[in-house]
Design a protein around this motif. Structure first.
Motif, PDB file in Angstrom:
ATOM      1  N   LEU A 123       0.798  -1.153  -0.066  1.00  0.00           N
ATOM      2  CA  LEU A 123       0.124   0.053   0.008  1.00  0.00           C
ATOM      3  C   LEU A 123       0.851   1.121  -0.035  1.00  0.00           C
ATOM      4  O   LEU A 123       1.990   1.419   0.766  1.00  0.00           O
ATOM      5  N   THR A 124       0.384   2.285  -0.877  1.00  0.00           N
ATOM      6  CA  THR A 124       1.144   3.368  -0.773  1.00  0.00           C
ATOM      7  C   THR A 124      -0.155   4.452  -0.787  1.00  0.00           C
ATOM      8  O   THR A 124      -1.028   4.273  -1.675  1.00  0.00           O
ATOM      9  N   ALA A 125       0.112   5.442   0.157  1.00  0.00           N
ATOM     10  CA  ALA A 125      -0.982   6.397   0.316  1.00  0.00           C
ATOM     11  C   ALA A 125      -0.324   7.709   0.354  1.00  0.00           C
ATOM     12  O   ALA A 125       0.665   8.006   1.031  1.00  0.00           O
ATOM     13  N   HIS A 133       3.322   3.953   3.762  1.00  0.00           N
ATOM     14  CA  HIS A 133       3.792   2.794   3.205  1.00  0.00           C
ATOM     15  C   HIS A 133       3.554   1.775   3.913  1.00  0.00           C
ATOM     16  O   HIS A 133       4.131   1.562   5.292  1.00  0.00           O
ATOM     17  N   ALA A 134       2.935   0.644   3.387  1.00  0.00           N
ATOM     18  CA  ALA A 134       2.838  -0.507   4.239  1.00  0.00           C
ATOM     19  C   ALA A 134       2.957  -1.707   3.537  1.00  0.00           C
ATOM     20  O   ALA A 134       2.489  -1.643   2.334  1.00  0.00           O
ATOM     21  N   ALA A 135       3.408  -2.864   4.000  1.00  0.00           N
ATOM     22  CA  ALA A 135       3.333  -4.021   2.947  1.00  0.00           C
ATOM     23  C   ALA A 135       2.912  -5.389   3.865  1.00  0.00           C
ATOM     24  O   ALA A 135       3.428  -5.426   4.966  1.00  0.00           O
ATOM     25  N   TYR A 140       6.423  -3.703  10.408  1.00  0.00           N
ATOM     26  CA  TYR A 140       6.685  -2.158  10.592  1.00  0.00           C
ATOM     27  C   TYR A 140       5.663  -1.628   9.117  1.00  0.00           C
ATOM     28  O   TYR A 140       5.603  -2.469   8.189  1.00  0.00           O
ATOM     29  N   PHE A 141       5.602  -0.338   9.215  1.00  0.00           N
ATOM     30  CA  PHE A 141       5.193   0.593   8.309  1.00  0.00           C
ATOM     31  C   PHE A 141       5.631   1.750   8.339  1.00  0.00           C
ATOM     32  O   PHE A 141       6.594   2.187   9.357  1.00  0.00           O
ATOM     33  N   GLN A 142       5.425   2.722   7.413  1.00  0.00           N
ATOM     34  CA  GLN A 142       6.084   3.998   7.656  1.00  0.00           C
ATOM     35  C   GLN A 142       5.016   5.218   7.364  1.00  0.00           C
ATOM     36  O   GLN A 142       4.059   4.915   6.525  1.00  0.00           O
ATOM     37  N   TYR A 147       9.849   4.813  10.366  1.00  0.00           N
ATOM     38  CA  TYR A 147       9.481   3.383  10.698  1.00  0.00           C
ATOM     39  C   TYR A 147       8.513   3.538  12.000  1.00  0.00           C
ATOM     40  O   TYR A 147       8.805   3.893  13.029  1.00  0.00           O
ATOM     41  N   LEU A 148       7.208   2.768  11.971  1.00  0.00           N
ATOM     42  CA  LEU A 148       6.634   2.376  13.002  1.00  0.00           C
ATOM     43  C   LEU A 148       6.529   0.712  13.302  1.00  0.00           C
ATOM     44  O   LEU A 148       6.179   0.007  12.471  1.00  0.00           O
TER      45      LEU A 148
END
Length: 315
Positions: A123-125, A133-135, A140-142, A147-148
């Motif tokens: 996902l890109t938003a 950004h998340a996969a 983690y995601f961004q 980074y989270l």
């Protein structure tokens, strides 16, 4: 000589009086004078004469709430963003006691100008002041290149991605209430999203290399645990007070002795180092770790705390 009316005229007059009397009585029986009758070929048409009279009715129909409509308008429990219910279009789940929520409906509620890209679980938003950004499967995601940590990994469900709601809300500048299983989730944006932090170059350089050398074959949780031990030592008065000095303390880390400390870290080790420097912790207050297959001084002299991946951790 008196003149007399013809008997037929008298009879007709009597019949007319009787008909008028009957008609008046019939009209009186309809709504106490509120209706009149007009002859028609099909019978009588009734017309209401009191057009300005209204009657107020209360509780004629039972109260119907969205919760009673079989979940078509909302989930149970509900999810609201800035006071607007999105529960009918937002999935949620719980992973190891942490509530996860579908990220796309939350973003769409917060950002009217949102532009989305979702393909193959990635996902890109983007919107004004926010990128995400998340996969699927990543731990983690961004948000805005920061980074989270998502310990249960990014979850894919019904083609969408779910993220830990509290971490997501903190990253987006939102408050969140009810982030426990079975509670209504109330999300409200109160400030701007996070921004990309800056790291002290030397700290990031050596911490990422130590993490990679010691735990490059471990899951993200194990890498963060190794980084946690190093940072715990920096805080502890019995150890040096910089990351580099902790790592290069004599006899403490085998990668220093065998030279693997100088290898270029992989992406996950670099991310783990950034997460550690941002405050993420695993393995509590531990100051020591060792591979699970080795019996060492720590097993004899320190208090065992936990095992993560291929390492035991000690206080």
């Amino acid at each position: 000589m008196k003149k007399h009316l013809p008997s037929g005229v008298i009879l007709s007059a009597l019949l007319l009086v009787l008909c008028l009397h009957a008609l008046a009585a019939e009209n009186e029986s309809f709504d106490s004078g509120t209706r009149t009758s007009v002859s028609s070929g099909a019978g009588y048409l009734f017309t209401n004469l009191q057009e300005t009279t209204y009657t107020d009715y209360t509780d004629v129909l039972p109260t119907i709430t969205a919760a009673h409509i079989n979940g078509t308008l909302r989930t149970e429990p509900d999810i609201t963003v800035n006071g607007v219910s999105i529960g009918h279009m937002t999935a949620r789940t719980t992973v190891d006691g942490t509530v996860y929520v579908a990220v796309i409906p939350v973003l769409q509620s917060l950002y009217p100008d949102l532009v989305l890209g979702l393909q193959d679980g990635r996902l890109t938003a983007a919107a004004k002041g926010m990128t995400l950004h998340a996969a699927a499967g990543d731990p983690y995601f961004q948000v805005n290149e920061r980074y989270l940590y998502a310990p249960g990994t990014v979850v894919q469900q019904d083609g969408g991605l779910l993220l830990p709601v509290r971490t997501l809300c903190n990253a987006l500048g939102c408050s969140v209430l009810g982030d426990q299983e079975g509670q209504d989730l109330m999300i409200r944006q109160v400030e701007s999203p996070v921004t990309a932090p800056s790291y002290e170059e030397n700290d990031l350089y050596w911490l990422s290399r130590a993490i990679y050398a010691e735990s490059g074959n471990q899951p993200m949780k194990g890498r963060i645990a190794v980084g946690t031990v190093i940072l715990n030592r920096v805080k502890d008065p019995t150890f040096p007070d910089t990351i580099e000095d902790v790592i290069f303390s004599p006899g403490q880390f085998s990668p220093v002795a065998n030279g693997t400390i100088y290898r270029e870290p992989d992406k996950d080790s670099l991310v783990a180092a950034k997460l550690c420097l941002d405050g993420v912790r695993e393995a509590g207050d531990c100051l020591y770790f060792n591979v699970t297959s080795m019996y060492s001084w720590a097993d004899r002299a320190r208090t065992y705390y936990c095992t993560i991946g291929g390492h035991n951790f000690y206080l």
